[in-house]
Design an enzyme around this catalytic site. Structure first.
Site, PDB file in Angstrom:
ATOM      1  N   LYS A  44       0.839  -1.206   0.000  1.00  0.00           N
ATOM      2  CA  LYS A  44       0.000   0.000   0.000  1.00  0.00           C
ATOM      3  C   LYS A  44       0.871   1.253   0.000  1.00  0.00           C
ATOM      4  O   LYS A  44       1.882   1.310   0.730  1.00  0.00           O
ATOM      5  CB  LYS A  44      -0.912  -0.016   1.235  1.00  0.00           C
ATOM      6  CG  LYS A  44      -1.865   1.162   1.326  1.00  0.00           C
ATOM      7  CD  LYS A  44      -2.735   1.053   2.577  1.00  0.00           C
ATOM      8  CE  LYS A  44      -3.758   2.171   2.682  1.00  0.00           C
ATOM      9  NZ  LYS A  44      -4.620   2.040   3.881  1.00  0.00           N
TER      10      LYS A  44
ATOM     11  N   SER B 142      -9.306   2.030   3.316  1.00  0.00           N
ATOM     12  CA  SER B 142      -8.472   2.775   2.395  1.00  0.00           C
ATOM     13  C   SER B 142      -7.479   1.919   1.605  1.00  0.00           C
ATOM     14  O   SER B 142      -6.854   2.430   0.669  1.00  0.00           O
ATOM     15  CB  SER B 142      -7.683   3.843   3.163  1.00  0.00           C
ATOM     16  OG  SER B 142      -6.860   3.257   4.155  1.00  0.00           O
TER      17      SER B 142
ATOM     18  N   SER C 192      -9.718  -0.429   7.352  1.00  0.00           N
ATOM     19  CA  SER C 192      -9.169  -0.260   5.999  1.00  0.00           C
ATOM     20  C   SER C 192      -8.497  -1.484   5.393  1.00  0.00           C
ATOM     21  O   SER C 192      -8.147  -1.467   4.215  1.00  0.00           O
ATOM     22  CB  SER C 192      -8.195   0.913   5.971  1.00  0.00           C
ATOM     23  OG  SER C 192      -8.890   2.127   6.092  1.00  0.00           O
TER      24      SER C 192
END
Lengths: 62, 465
Positions: free
Chosen positions: B75, B145, B169
Site C-alpha cells: 500500500k 483505504s 481499511s
C-alpha cells in the site's frame, strides 16, 4: 447543543493559521458542532464519576 | 480461486516454475488489467526482476524464506526505499523515501518480490480508494483505504498485499473484494516507515487470496521493532500454528446487536448461513452482546480527528486545497475540538475494551463473529445506503462494523461468506483475544474448508496458467 457562533470560530481558525477560501467559518462551525455533538454522546457511556483512564489502554488485555 | 502462496511455493521448490517466470507473468497481468482496475500507483519492474533473480538463486541453493519468489504489493502509505510514498494525496511530493519500512525489510528478508505500490484512499482516510475499482464490478468501489491492495489480490495479480487499518481499511476492501484480510492485534506489527493516520488506532496487516496467505505473510512481518515502541510488549506468536485445526470445541460468540444492526437483507442471510456452518462444523456458539459497542463511531472519530490533525498540521495549513473537503473537515475539527473530547474518546476506548474482556471472560470465548460490513460494495460515486427505509452514509456504515476492533485492539479477520443478489461478495468477521491470531486463523481457515466462497473469481481476474 446550540449552534456554534461563526465569529469566534473564524477567530479560532485565524489563531491556528487556517485561513483562506478552503476554510469557510460558517461551514467549519457547523461541522465542528456536529463533531462535538458526536463526542458528547460518549457521556452516555462514560458518565461523570468513573471515567476510565484514557492513557491505560494496553492491547494485552486478556 | 487465485493461486495461493503455498501452491506457488510448491511449484517454485519443485522447479515447475521460477520466481523470474512468476514475476514476468505478474508484470504482464498488471499491464493487461490495471488499466481497468487502477490497483497500482507504481510498478517497479526493475526492482522486481532483481528480487526474482535473487529468489531463484536462493531456491536453487535450497535456501530462501517462506515467501521466497512470491510476488507481493505494498500500500502506498508504506515506505519502499527509492520510491515515493504519496498516500493517495496530491499534498505529498514525489521525493523517494530513503529507507524501507520495517515490514518491507521483513518481506524482503523472507524472499518476497515486491511488484509495486497500491492505491490508497487519500491520506488512508476513506473507503472509496479512487481511481481503483472493484474487480467484481468496476462500477463499484474496492473499499478502502487499502482499496488497491484489495483489488490487486482479488483480481489475482498478486497472492498477497499489505494494507493498513485504522477503522477497517484492511477488512473493508477484503470484504467487498471477496478475499481475506487480517488486522492483527495492536502492537504486533511495527509501523516504522509508514505514514500514520491515527497513531493509537493504526494497524498494518495482509490482504490475501486465502486465510493461509494472510497467516504466512503476517508471520513474516510480525514481532517487536525497537523503532516502534508499541510493539515492545508483543509476545512470541506463531500465527500459523493452528492453520489445520478444526472447529470442534471452539467457543464462538455471535454478535448481532449494537453496530451490527441494521444490515442489508442479503448480508443478514449470509451471516446466519455462516453461523450455521460454524455450528455444523462443531463449534459451540453463544449469542453475546457488548453494549459499549453502541458508541463505536463516536469514540473512533473523537480519536482519529485530533490525531490526524496533529500529524497533518502543516499540510492542512499550507496545502488545504490539495485535501479532499471531507478529510479537510475531519482535520479542522481535530484541530479545533476540545482536548477533553479526544481524551474522552480514549476513555471510551478503554470502556469498549473492558466490555469485550467481560464478554470473552463470562462466556469463555475463543473468538466472536459478526458481519464484516452491513452491505456489499457501493457504487464508486454512491454516498448513502438505505437500511430499513433510512439513509446511512456509506463510510459510516462500513466503519461502524469494523472499528470496534480497532478500538479494542483485538485481531480481526474478514473472509468471504456469501454473495448478494448481484453476485457481490459478503464478508464474515472473526475477532479473537489479543495476540491470539492463531485462533482467529484456525477458525477462518476451517470456515474456508467448509464453504465454497474462497473459490469464486471476480469478472476481472488473471487466468491461472
Amino acid at each position: 447543543m446550540a449552534d456554534l457562533p461563526v465569529e469566534p470560530v473564524r477567530r479560532l481558525l485565524e489563531a491556528v493559521g487556517l485561513v483562506g477560501p478552503a476554510f469557510d467559518p460558517a461551514a467549519v462551525a457547523a461541522d465542528l458542532q456536529a463533531a462535538m455533538d458526536s463526542a458528547a454522546t460518549l457521556d452516555d457511556l462514560l458518565g461523570d464519576d468513573s471515567v476510565p483512564d484514557p492513557t491505560s489502554f494496553d492491547p494485552r488485555w486478556l | 480461486m487465485a493461486v495461493s502462496i503455498s501452491q506457488l511455493g510448491r511449484l517454485l521448490r519443485a522447479g515447475d516454475t521460477t520466481a523470474t517466470e512468476l514475476t514476468e507473468r505478474t508484470l504482464a497481468a498488471v499491464e493487461a488489467l490495471d488499466g481497468e482496475l487502477h490497483a497500482f500507483v507504481l510498478v517497479d519492474a526493475h526492482g522486481a526482476r532483481e528480487a526474482a533473480a535473487a529468489a531463484d538463486a536462493a531456491i536453487e541453493q535450497g535456501s530462501g524464506g517462506p515467501l521466497c519468489g512470491i510476488p507481493v504489493a505494498i500500500k502506498d502509505i508504506i515506505d519502499v526505499a527509492g520510491q515515493p510514498t504519496r498516500c493517495g494525496s496530491t499534498a505529498y511530493d514525489d521525493a523517494p523515501r530513503r529507507h524501507d519500512a520495517t515490514v518491507v525489510t521483513r518481506l524482503r528478508a523472507a524472499g518476497a518480490v515486491i511488484i509495486g505500490k497500491t492505491t490508497s484512499h487519500e491520506l488512508a482516510c476513506g473507503v472509496y480508494s479512487a481511481p481503483a475499482r472493484n474487480p467484481w464490478d468496476t462500477t463499484r468501489l474496492p473499499g478502502g483505504s487499502s482499496g488497491g491492495s484489495g483489488a490487486a489480490v482479488a483480481a489475482g495479480l498478486v497472492p498477497v498485499a499489505l494494507g493498513s487499518d485504522t477503522g477497517g481499511s484492511i477488512r473493508i476492501p477484503a470484504a467487498v473484494c471477496g478475499i481475506a484480510g487480517l488486522k492483527p492485534t495492536y502492537g504486533l506489527v511495527p509501523r516504522t516507515g509508514v505514514e500514520p493516520l491515527s497513531w493509537s488506532l493504526d494497524h498494518l496487516g495482509p490482504l490475501g487470496a486465502t486465510v493461509e496467505d494472510c497467516a504466512v505473510t503476517l508471520q513474516a512481518i510480525a514481532g517487536p521493532d525497537p523503532a516502534d515502541p508499541t510493539t515492545r510488549g508483543a509476545p512470541p506468536n506463531d500465527v500459523t500454528a493452528r492453520l489445520g485445526g478444526g472447529l470442534g470445541g471452539v467457543r464462538i460468540g455471535v454478535v448481532r446487536s449494537g453496530p451490527f444492526r441494521p444490515l442489508a437483507d442479503d448480508v443478514a442471510e449470509a451471516f446466519e448461513d455462516a453461523a450455521a456452518s460454524l455450528d455444523d462444523g462443531g463449534a459451540d456458539l453463544v449469542e453475546v452482546r457488548v453494549p459499549e459497542l453502541d458508541h463505536t463511531l463516536a469514540a473512533e472519530f473523537a480519536i482519529v480527528g485530533p490525531e490526524a490533525a496533529a500529524y497533518h498540521r502543516s499540510r492542512l495549513r499550507e496545502r488545504p486545497e490539495d485535501i479532499d473537503p471531507a478529510i479537510r473537515s475531519l482535520l479542522v475539527n481535530g484541530t479545533l475540538q476540545p482536548a477533553a473530547d479526544y481524551l474522552r474518546g480514549g476513555a471510551a476506548r478503554v470502556a469498549i475494551r473492558d466490555g469485550m474482556r467481560r464478554v470473552f471472560e463470562e462466556h469463555r470465548l475463543d473468538v466472536v463473529v459478526c458481519p464484516t460490513l452491513p452491505a456489499t460494495a457501493a457504487g464508486h460515486d454512491q454516498t448513502e445506503f438505505e437500511f430499513d427505509g433510512l439513509p446511512e452514509d456509506v463510510t459510516a456504515a462500513y466503519v461502524r462494523t469494523t472499528a470496534p476492533f480497532n478500538l479494542s485492539g483485538q485481531p480481526a479477520l474478514s473472509l468471504p461468506c456469501g454473495v448478494d443478489r448481484h453476485g457481490l461478495p459478503i464478508g464474515l468477521q472473526v475477532a479473537g483475544r489479543p495476540f491470539d491470531e492463531a485462533m482467529v486463523i484456525q477458525v477462518g481457515a476451517a470456515f474456508e474448508r467448509l464453504t465454497p466462497w474462497t473459490t469464486r473469481r471476480p469478472r476481472v481476474h488473471v487466468e491461472a496458467a
